[in-house]
Design a protein around this motif. Sequence first.
Motif, PDB file in Angstrom:
ATOM      1  N   THR A 192       0.867  -1.128   0.152  1.00  0.00           N
ATOM      2  CA  THR A 192       0.043  -0.026  -0.001  1.00  0.00           C
ATOM      3  C   THR A 192       0.918   1.410  -0.207  1.00  0.00           C
ATOM      4  O   THR A 192       2.116   1.234   0.464  1.00  0.00           O
ATOM      5  CB  THR A 192      -0.898   0.053   1.370  1.00  0.00           C
ATOM      6  OG1 THR A 192      -0.157  -0.083   2.456  1.00  0.00           O
ATOM      7  CG2 THR A 192      -1.855  -1.183   1.178  1.00  0.00           C
ATOM      8  N   PRO A 193       0.371   2.306  -0.573  1.00  0.00           N
ATOM      9  CA  PRO A 193       1.120   3.603  -0.477  1.00  0.00           C
ATOM     10  C   PRO A 193       1.604   4.024   0.991  1.00  0.00           C
ATOM     11  O   PRO A 193       0.927   3.853   1.753  1.00  0.00           O
ATOM     12  CB  PRO A 193       0.180   4.693  -1.053  1.00  0.00           C
ATOM     13  CG  PRO A 193      -0.691   3.745  -2.170  1.00  0.00           C
ATOM     14  CD  PRO A 193      -0.935   2.733  -1.112  1.00  0.00           C
ATOM     15  N   LEU A 194       2.896   4.596   1.086  1.00  0.00           N
ATOM     16  CA  LEU A 194       3.367   4.903   2.360  1.00  0.00           C
ATOM     17  C   LEU A 194       3.233   6.471   2.735  1.00  0.00           C
ATOM     18  O   LEU A 194       3.172   7.190   1.814  1.00  0.00           O
ATOM     19  CB  LEU A 194       4.647   4.321   2.442  1.00  0.00           C
ATOM     20  CG  LEU A 194       5.012   3.111   2.276  1.00  0.00           C
ATOM     21  CD1 LEU A 194       6.713   2.617   1.892  1.00  0.00           C
ATOM     22  CD2 LEU A 194       4.560   2.266   3.777  1.00  0.00           C
ATOM     23  N   PRO A 195       3.157   6.910   3.813  1.00  0.00           N
ATOM     24  CA  PRO A 195       3.015   8.217   4.036  1.00  0.00           C
ATOM     25  C   PRO A 195       4.574   9.085   3.630  1.00  0.00           C
ATOM     26  O   PRO A 195       5.423   8.484   3.892  1.00  0.00           O
ATOM     27  CB  PRO A 195       2.904   8.358   5.649  1.00  0.00           C
ATOM     28  CG  PRO A 195       3.699   7.179   6.239  1.00  0.00           C
ATOM     29  CD  PRO A 195       3.100   6.125   4.765  1.00  0.00           C
ATOM     30  N   ALA A 196       4.425  10.008   2.923  1.00  0.00           N
ATOM     31  CA  ALA A 196       5.484  10.779   2.264  1.00  0.00           C
ATOM     32  C   ALA A 196       5.544  12.275   2.633  1.00  0.00           C
ATOM     33  O   ALA A 196       4.453  12.900   2.775  1.00  0.00           O
ATOM     34  CB  ALA A 196       5.719  10.470   1.091  1.00  0.00           C
ATOM     35  N   ALA A 197       6.703  12.598   2.925  1.00  0.00           N
ATOM     36  CA  ALA A 197       6.679  14.086   3.181  1.00  0.00           C
ATOM     37  C   ALA A 197       7.245  14.821   1.980  1.00  0.00           C
ATOM     38  O   ALA A 197       7.489  14.321   0.989  1.00  0.00           O
ATOM     39  CB  ALA A 197       8.001  14.406   4.301  1.00  0.00           C
ATOM     40  N   LYS A 198       6.635  16.157   1.937  1.00  0.00           N
ATOM     41  CA  LYS A 198       6.968  16.836   0.699  1.00  0.00           C
ATOM     42  C   LYS A 198       8.312  17.877   0.934  1.00  0.00           C
ATOM     43  O   LYS A 198       8.683  18.218   1.842  1.00  0.00           O
ATOM     44  CB  LYS A 198       5.657  18.029   0.943  1.00  0.00           C
ATOM     45  CG  LYS A 198       5.686  19.072  -0.309  1.00  0.00           C
ATOM     46  CD  LYS A 198       4.414  19.928  -0.283  1.00  0.00           C
ATOM     47  CE  LYS A 198       4.380  20.798  -1.550  1.00  0.00           C
ATOM     48  NZ  LYS A 198       3.422  21.896  -1.401  1.00  0.00           N
ATOM     49  N   LEU A 199       8.777  17.908  -0.258  1.00  0.00           N
ATOM     50  CA  LEU A 199      10.075  18.630  -0.578  1.00  0.00           C
ATOM     51  C   LEU A 199       9.704  19.932  -0.593  1.00  0.00           C
ATOM     52  O   LEU A 199       9.024  20.532  -1.104  1.00  0.00           O
ATOM     53  CB  LEU A 199      11.076  17.904  -1.472  1.00  0.00           C
ATOM     54  CG  LEU A 199      11.254  16.296  -1.466  1.00  0.00           C
ATOM     55  CD1 LEU A 199      12.417  16.267  -2.567  1.00  0.00           C
ATOM     56  CD2 LEU A 199      12.020  16.054  -0.207  1.00  0.00           C
ATOM     57  N   GLY A 200      10.531  20.832   0.045  1.00  0.00           N
ATOM     58  CA  GLY A 200      10.464  22.364   0.166  1.00  0.00           C
ATOM     59  C   GLY A 200      11.837  22.528  -0.742  1.00  0.00           C
ATOM     60  O   GLY A 200      12.293  22.109  -1.609  1.00  0.00           O
ATOM     61  N   SER A 201      12.116  24.142  -0.336  1.00  0.00           N
ATOM     62  CA  SER A 201      13.093  24.535  -1.078  1.00  0.00           C
ATOM     63  C   SER A 201      14.050  25.453  -0.348  1.00  0.00           C
ATOM     64  O   SER A 201      13.526  25.845   0.875  1.00  0.00           O
ATOM     65  CB  SER A 201      12.987  25.368  -2.207  1.00  0.00           C
ATOM     66  OG  SER A 201      14.114  26.271  -2.709  1.00  0.00           O
TER      67      SER A 201
END
Length: 423
Positions: A201-210
Amino acid sequence: MFRNTRRHAALLLAAAAAAGAGSLHDHGDSAASVTVSASTPLRQLLSTATTGLLFSNPHFAPWQGGFPVLNSFVSASVPPTDLSSQGSGGNSDDSRCCPGCLGRNSIAKAAAAVGPAVVNISSMHESHGWVLGKSIGSGTIIDPDGTILTCAHVVADFQSTRAVHKGKVSVSLQDGREFEGVVLNADRHSDIAVVKIKSKTPLPAAKLGSSCELRPGDWVVALGCPHSLQNTVTSGIVSCVDRKSSDLGLGGIRREYLQTDCAINQGNSGGPLVNLDGEIVGVNVMKVMAADGLSFAVPIDSVVKIVEHFKKNGRVIRPWLGVKMLDLNPVVIEQLKERSSSFPDVRNGVLVPMVTPGSPAERAGFAPGDVVVEFDGKPIQSIKEIIDIMGDKVGVPIEVHVKRANNVPVTLTVIPEEADASR
């Protein structure tokens, strides 16, 4: 004297109210007096501080659970306000005047946004048929497919000159699930590695910033998972962007770090550094043992480039020129002109103070004192621009325009080589 006395009293009372240690109540009588109620420690503090200052004055009565203040006295500071609805437990207002400002729940929200994607990474080894694990660091899932960012020293052995991957690691998620992770790549100079796990199943992922727009003073939050299912959260500010080396001569390696005052321990290595929007702006790599609260993280913009190298080449390819470089600005240029009137007339550029013997730069004809003004057809103002232009160009001729003493223009052609990781 009486005016000064009243003024001192006003300052004490205003400080008490501002600190939230007491409350103000308007009795509404004809005298329009205001009473400040304080906790016992604060009451003792005020009593001690005002002894001989206020109570020696016949216009003031001794402390009896409240302090009567003349209306004109209060009107010179802050008007009485009903604070009953502003208790610490009942205020859920998290309004911020702008996106970069810190609200009451800003840090908690930032941590909650990325928390589920923060993982614990343990080494795996067998003993008498038992699979044992040792908690060695943290990581962050950046893609639902199971791609994890972490530190190279967490998953690879760099005691020898050549990096030896530990191969497989154990990865524990916040929801209790455990996976076997495979180390895909690790780069010891940047201390960045990529681990992959597989899930149905899809895993929780963090969003990349800058990280390119981060400024000293910006709020950041460091997360880690040093003890399996328990996250750690510390907050602080960016102290500076610390470019650890502008040396493109000895190995061609240029390290760049975000310096923060977030508390980071060994188990947090590999965990994310996030902004107030919960976006990853760095990967925690180290703390300075001799300086409490001083920590470093690799900027996420640099990490993204490293990951692109991994995908394209299977390793990080760093072109090597063999020169030391120094960014020029009007102040530095003026200083150099004062030392030598022959220094070229430039407004900006990159100074070459040293050329490594036997390097591509020496073979191309670079000399100490050259000022690079154009690189591969583009005007140059900083070392970073040269780094970005080179990218992973190895064996590709690059035309460079420099200015020498007395404004002599010279055009050189340099062919970068791949940096030797053992240098």
